[in-house]
Design a protein around this motif. Structure first.
Motif, PDB file in Angstrom:
ATOM      1  N   ALA A   1       0.831  -1.209   0.000  1.00 53.54           N
ATOM      2  CA  ALA A   1       0.000   0.000   0.000  1.00 53.54           C
ATOM      3  C   ALA A   1       0.863   1.256   0.000  1.00 53.54           C
ATOM      4  O   ALA A   1       0.577   2.223  -0.721  1.00 53.54           O
ATOM      5  N   ALA A   2       1.927   1.267   0.782  1.00 55.05           N
ATOM      6  CA  ALA A   2       2.809   2.429   0.836  1.00 55.05           C
ATOM      7  C   ALA A   2       3.458   2.709  -0.508  1.00 55.05           C
ATOM      8  O   ALA A   2       3.569   3.861  -0.948  1.00 55.05           O
ATOM      9  N   VAL A   3       3.873   1.638  -1.188  1.00 52.28           N
ATOM     10  CA  VAL A   3       4.482   1.777  -2.510  1.00 52.28           C
ATOM     11  C   VAL A   3       3.461   2.303  -3.514  1.00 52.28           C
ATOM     12  O   VAL A   3       3.760   3.175  -4.343  1.00 52.28           O
ATOM     13  N   LEU A   4       2.238   1.791  -3.448  1.00 48.72           N
ATOM     14  CA  LEU A   4       1.193   2.244  -4.374  1.00 48.72           C
ATOM     15  C   LEU A   4       0.828   3.709  -4.118  1.00 48.72           C
ATOM     16  O   LEU A   4       0.589   4.469  -5.068  1.00 48.72           O
ATOM     17  N   ILE A   5       0.746   4.109  -2.851  1.00 50.02           N
ATOM     18  CA  ILE A   5       0.441   5.507  -2.546  1.00 50.02           C
ATOM     19  C   ILE A   5       1.482   6.423  -3.184  1.00 50.02           C
ATOM     20  O   ILE A   5       1.145   7.426  -3.837  1.00 50.02           O
ATOM     21  N   GLU A   6       2.746   6.089  -3.018  1.00 48.51           N
ATOM     22  CA  GLU A   6       3.816   6.911  -3.590  1.00 48.51           C
ATOM     23  C   GLU A   6       3.701   6.977  -5.108  1.00 48.51           C
ATOM     24  O   GLU A   6       3.812   8.058  -5.710  1.00 48.51           O
ATOM     25  N   ALA A   7       3.473   5.822  -5.736  1.00 51.33           N
ATOM     26  CA  ALA A   7       3.384   5.780  -7.195  1.00 51.33           C
ATOM     27  C   ALA A   7       2.165   6.542  -7.703  1.00 51.33           C
ATOM     28  O   ALA A   7       2.235   7.255  -8.711  1.00 51.33           O
ATOM     29  N   ILE A   8       1.026   6.400  -7.009  1.00 50.84           N
ATOM     30  CA  ILE A   8      -0.194   7.093  -7.432  1.00 50.84           C
ATOM     31  C   ILE A   8      -0.052   8.598  -7.239  1.00 50.84           C
ATOM     32  O   ILE A   8      -0.490   9.394  -8.085  1.00 50.84           O
ATOM     33  N   ASN A   9       0.558   9.027  -6.149  1.00 55.38           N
ATOM     34  CA  ASN A   9       0.814  10.460  -5.957  1.00 55.38           C
ATOM     35  C   ASN A   9       1.574  11.043  -7.146  1.00 55.38           C
ATOM     36  O   ASN A   9       1.211  12.102  -7.682  1.00 55.38           O
ATOM     37  N   LYS A  10       2.617  10.358  -7.566  1.00 48.67           N
ATOM     38  CA  LYS A  10       3.453  10.865  -8.653  1.00 48.67           C
ATOM     39  C   LYS A  10       2.741  10.762 -10.000  1.00 48.67           C
ATOM     40  O   LYS A  10       2.820  11.684 -10.822  1.00 48.67           O
ATOM     41  N   HIS A  11       2.041   9.671 -10.213  1.00 47.85           N
ATOM     42  CA  HIS A  11       1.281   9.525 -11.465  1.00 47.85           C
ATOM     43  C   HIS A  11       0.223  10.609 -11.596  1.00 47.85           C
ATOM     44  O   HIS A  11       0.079  11.243 -12.651  1.00 47.85           O
TER      45      HIS A  11
ATOM     46  N   CYS B   1      -0.066  10.085   4.569  1.00 45.68           N
ATOM     47  CA  CYS B   1      -1.436  10.323   4.107  1.00 45.68           C
ATOM     48  C   CYS B   1      -1.428  11.018   2.748  1.00 45.68           C
ATOM     49  O   CYS B   1      -0.506  11.756   2.410  1.00 45.68           O
ATOM     50  N   SER B   2      -2.460  10.752   1.959  1.00 46.90           N
ATOM     51  CA  SER B   2      -2.542  11.268   0.592  1.00 46.90           C
ATOM     52  C   SER B   2      -3.978  11.616   0.258  1.00 46.90           C
ATOM     53  O   SER B   2      -4.915  10.920   0.669  1.00 46.90           O
TER      54      SER B   2
ATOM     55  N   CYS C   1      -1.795  13.689  10.148  1.00 46.18           N
ATOM     56  CA  CYS C   1      -1.806  13.895   8.700  1.00 46.18           C
ATOM     57  C   CYS C   1      -1.785  15.379   8.353  1.00 46.18           C
ATOM     58  O   CYS C   1      -2.475  16.185   8.971  1.00 46.18           O
ATOM     59  N   SER C   2      -1.018  15.700   7.332  1.00 49.17           N
ATOM     60  CA  SER C   2      -1.006  17.050   6.748  1.00 49.17           C
ATOM     61  C   SER C   2      -0.846  16.875   5.250  1.00 49.17           C
ATOM     62  O   SER C   2       0.277  16.841   4.733  1.00 49.17           O
ATOM     63  N   MET C   3      -1.969  16.719   4.559  1.00 51.62           N
ATOM     64  CA  MET C   3      -1.916  16.360   3.138  1.00 51.62           C
ATOM     65  C   MET C   3      -2.054  17.582   2.217  1.00 51.62           C
ATOM     66  O   MET C   3      -2.633  18.605   2.594  1.00 51.62           O
TER      67      MET C   3
END
Length: 448
Positions: free
Chosen positions: A140-150, A176-177, A443-445
Motif C-alpha cells: 500500500a505504501a508503494v502504491l500511494i507513492e506511485a499514485i501520488n506521482k502519477h 497520508c494522501s 496527517c497534513s496532506m
C-alpha cells in the motif's frame, strides 16, 4: 520515484494486460465460471448492462502463500459491486453517461511490490479510475507513492486508491494522501479495542508478542508494547519476536519458544497462512494460553485450533457474523447464500461499505472526474445492514464501530453462526462505537 520503482511500474505491464481477468459483476446475469460454485447473482437492467462501465482494478496476491486472502477480498468486492449494479448501477446525469455499471478487473501482484507497481501501470493503461488493494501495508505504501506521482504527472488519467486492509497507521498519518482512503481500522485502533478485553483479564500476567517482519507487523508489536505499558503495566512481555512474512512453513520452533517462555497469552497481528500455521503449531506443542489477534476469526485459524481455542482466541474486527441484530443476521445469511462453499465463508462488512461509499461519491460528484470523486469521498457517510461509518476528511481514515469476539462452539449462547463450517464461531463480547474507536492523527496532506 527512484529508478528501481520507475522500472517496476512500467515493466511487465503488457504481460499483465494479457493475463488480467476482467470480471463484469452482475452484468449479463453475473459472468462467473460455473466451476466457481457461486450462486447466480441478480441481473441488472438491460440499459445498465449496455452502458459504459466505470472500471475498478483489484491489485492483490491471487497466487502464492496468501492467495486465499486475495480471493476472499475478491468475493467480497465482487458481491458489493453486484449489489450496486443490480439496483441500477451508479446514477449519473445523462451528460456523464447516465446510469453506469461498475466493473472489476483483477491483477495478481504475487505478493511482490514490483509486481504490484506493474499491475498499477497496466490497470491505468486499461482505463481503471479506482485502484483497490489492502493485503499488505508495505505494498500500500508503494502504491500511494506511485499514485501520488502519477496523478501529478498525468492529471487527465488520475486514479483513486481505496484501501480495505492495509492498516499500518503511517498510511493515514505521515504518508497520508489526498488520493488514498482507508476503510479498515488501523493497527492502533484495533489494538486499543483488544486492550479493552485485556484490561479485564486480571489473571493475565505474561504475554508473548510475535508478528510478521514488515511495516504492519512491526507497528502491531510496537503499539502492543506501548498500550500494555500504559494500561497493564503488571503484565510482563516474556517474548518479542518478528518472523519473515509468508516464508515460514514450520512454526514449531516459534511455538516451542512461546510455550517455554511461560506466556499466558500471545498477541499477534499475523494474517493468512502465517496465522493459521502459527496457531496450529502452538496447539501441537501443547501451548494452552490465549491468542489476542487481529485476524483469528477465519481463514482456517478456528479449525486449526479446534476445542483448544474455545474461550481462548480473541479477535477484533469491524463486524462479526454474530453481531446481534436482525439486519446483521440477514446480511450474513445473504452472503452465505451467494457463496455457499464453507471455504468461501469470510465476509467483510467494511468492503461492502467501501463500495457503497464509492457509488455514493460518484453520484454526488455527478461525474467520474477523480478530483470531484475524492472531494465527495471525504464526506462519505454510508449505512448497510445496521452497520455504517463516515470518512474523516482530515486524514481519510474511515470511522466505524469495532467488535471484539471470543471463539466458542456453534450453538452456544451468542454463537448462532460458525466459521467456514468448522463448528466454531465468535461470540461478541465488545461493541465499540465509532466515537470511542477513533484515534488522533498527524496527517497534513496536499489538497486539490
Amino acid at each position: 520515484m527512484n529508478k528501481l520503482r520507475s522500472v517496476g511500474l512500467k515493466s511487465g505491464a503488457a504481460a499483465l494486460r494479457r493475463s488480467v481477468l476482467v470480471v463484469v459483476a452482475a452484468l449479463a446475469g453475473a459472468l462467473v465460471p460455473v466451476s466457481a460454485g457461486w450462486a447466480q447473482a441478480p441481473a441488472p437492467t438491460a440499459a445498465v448492462a449496455q452502458a459504459r462501465p466505470i472500471k475498478m482494478a483489484l491489485i492483490e496476491s491471487l497466487s502464492g502463500p496468501f492467495a486465499n486472502t486475495g480471493e476472499a477480498v475478491f468475493r467480497n468486492i465482487y458481491w458489493a459491486i453486484e449489489r450496486v449494479n443490480a439496483r441500477g448501477g451508479v446514477q449519473l446525469p445523462a451528460a456523464a453517461g447516465g446510469a453506469r455499471p461498475l466493473v472489476l478487473e483483477r491483477y495478481d501482484s504475487k505478493g511482490q511490490n514490483e509486481e504490484a507497481l506493474s499491475a498499477l501501470r497496466a490497470a491505468i493503461d486499461a482505463g481503471a479510475q479506482v485502484i483497490l488493494q489492502g493485503n499488505s501495508s508495505a505494498t500500500a505504501a508503494v502504491l500511494i507513492e506511485a499514485i501520488n506521482k502519477h496523478n501529478e504527472r498525468e492529471p487527465g488519467k488520475r486514479v483513486l486508491f481505496l484501501n480495505y486492509s492495509a492498516v499500518d497507521p503511517i498510511l493515514t498519518n505521515e504518508k497520508c494522501s489526498f488520493w488514498h482512503f482507508r476503510f479498515d481500522a488501523h493497527a492502533d485502533m484495533r489494538m486499543a479495542a483488544l486492550m479493552e478485553v485485556v484490561r479485564e483479564d486480571k489473571a493475565l500476567k505474561s504475554v508473548y508478542l510475535i508478528g510478521q517482519d514488515y511495516s504492519f507487523g512491526q507497528a502491531v508489536l510496537r503499539e502492543a508494547r506501548r498500550q500494555l505499558a500504559a494500561q497493564r503495566p503488571d503484565v510482563a512481555v516474556v517474548g518479542d519476536e518478528l518472523h519473515p512474512i509468508g516464508r515460514v512453513k514450520d512454526f514449531a520452533p516459534y511455538a516451542v519458544k512461546i510455550k517455554a517462555s511461560g506466556a499466558q497469552a500471545v498477541v499477534t497481528g499475523n494474517w493468512g497462512n502465517d496465522l493459521t500455521l502459527l496457531v496450529k503449531a502452538a496447539r501441537e506443542v501443547g501451548f494452552d494460553g490465549s491468542f489476542y489477534t487481529f485476524y483469528g476469526n477465519a481463514l482456517g485459524a478456528p479449525a486449526a485450533l479446534g476445542d483448544a481455542g474455545v474461550g481462548k482466541v480473541v479477535a477484533v474486527a469491524d463486524w462479526l457474523p454474530n453481531v446481534p441484530g436482525a439486519q446483521s443476521e440477514a446480511f450474513y445469511q445473504s452472503f452465505r447464500t451467494r457463496f455457499p462453499k464453507p471455504q468461501d465463508d469470510y465476509v467483510h462488512m467494511r468492503m461492502q461499505l467501501m463500495v457503497e461509499a464509492l457509488a455514493q461519491s460518484i453520484e454526488r460528484a455527478g461525474s467520474t472526474d477523480v478530483v470531484a470523486m475524492a472531494r465527495q469521498m471525504e464526506k462519505a457517510s454510508v449505512q448497510l445492514a445496521g452497520q455504517g461509518g463516515t470518512m474523516r476528511a482530515a486524514d481519510h481514515q474511515f470511522q466505524q464501530a469495532l467488535a471484539v469476539g471470543v471463539m466458542d462452539k456453534k450453538g452456544t449462547p451468542g454463537v448462532k453462526f460458525d466459521v467456514e463450517g468448522s463448528g466454531y464461531g465468535f461470540r461478541v463480547v465488545r461493541q465499540i462505537p465509532a466515537a470511542r474507536a477513533q484515534q488522533p492523527h498527524s496527517c497534513s496532506m496536499q489538497r486539490y
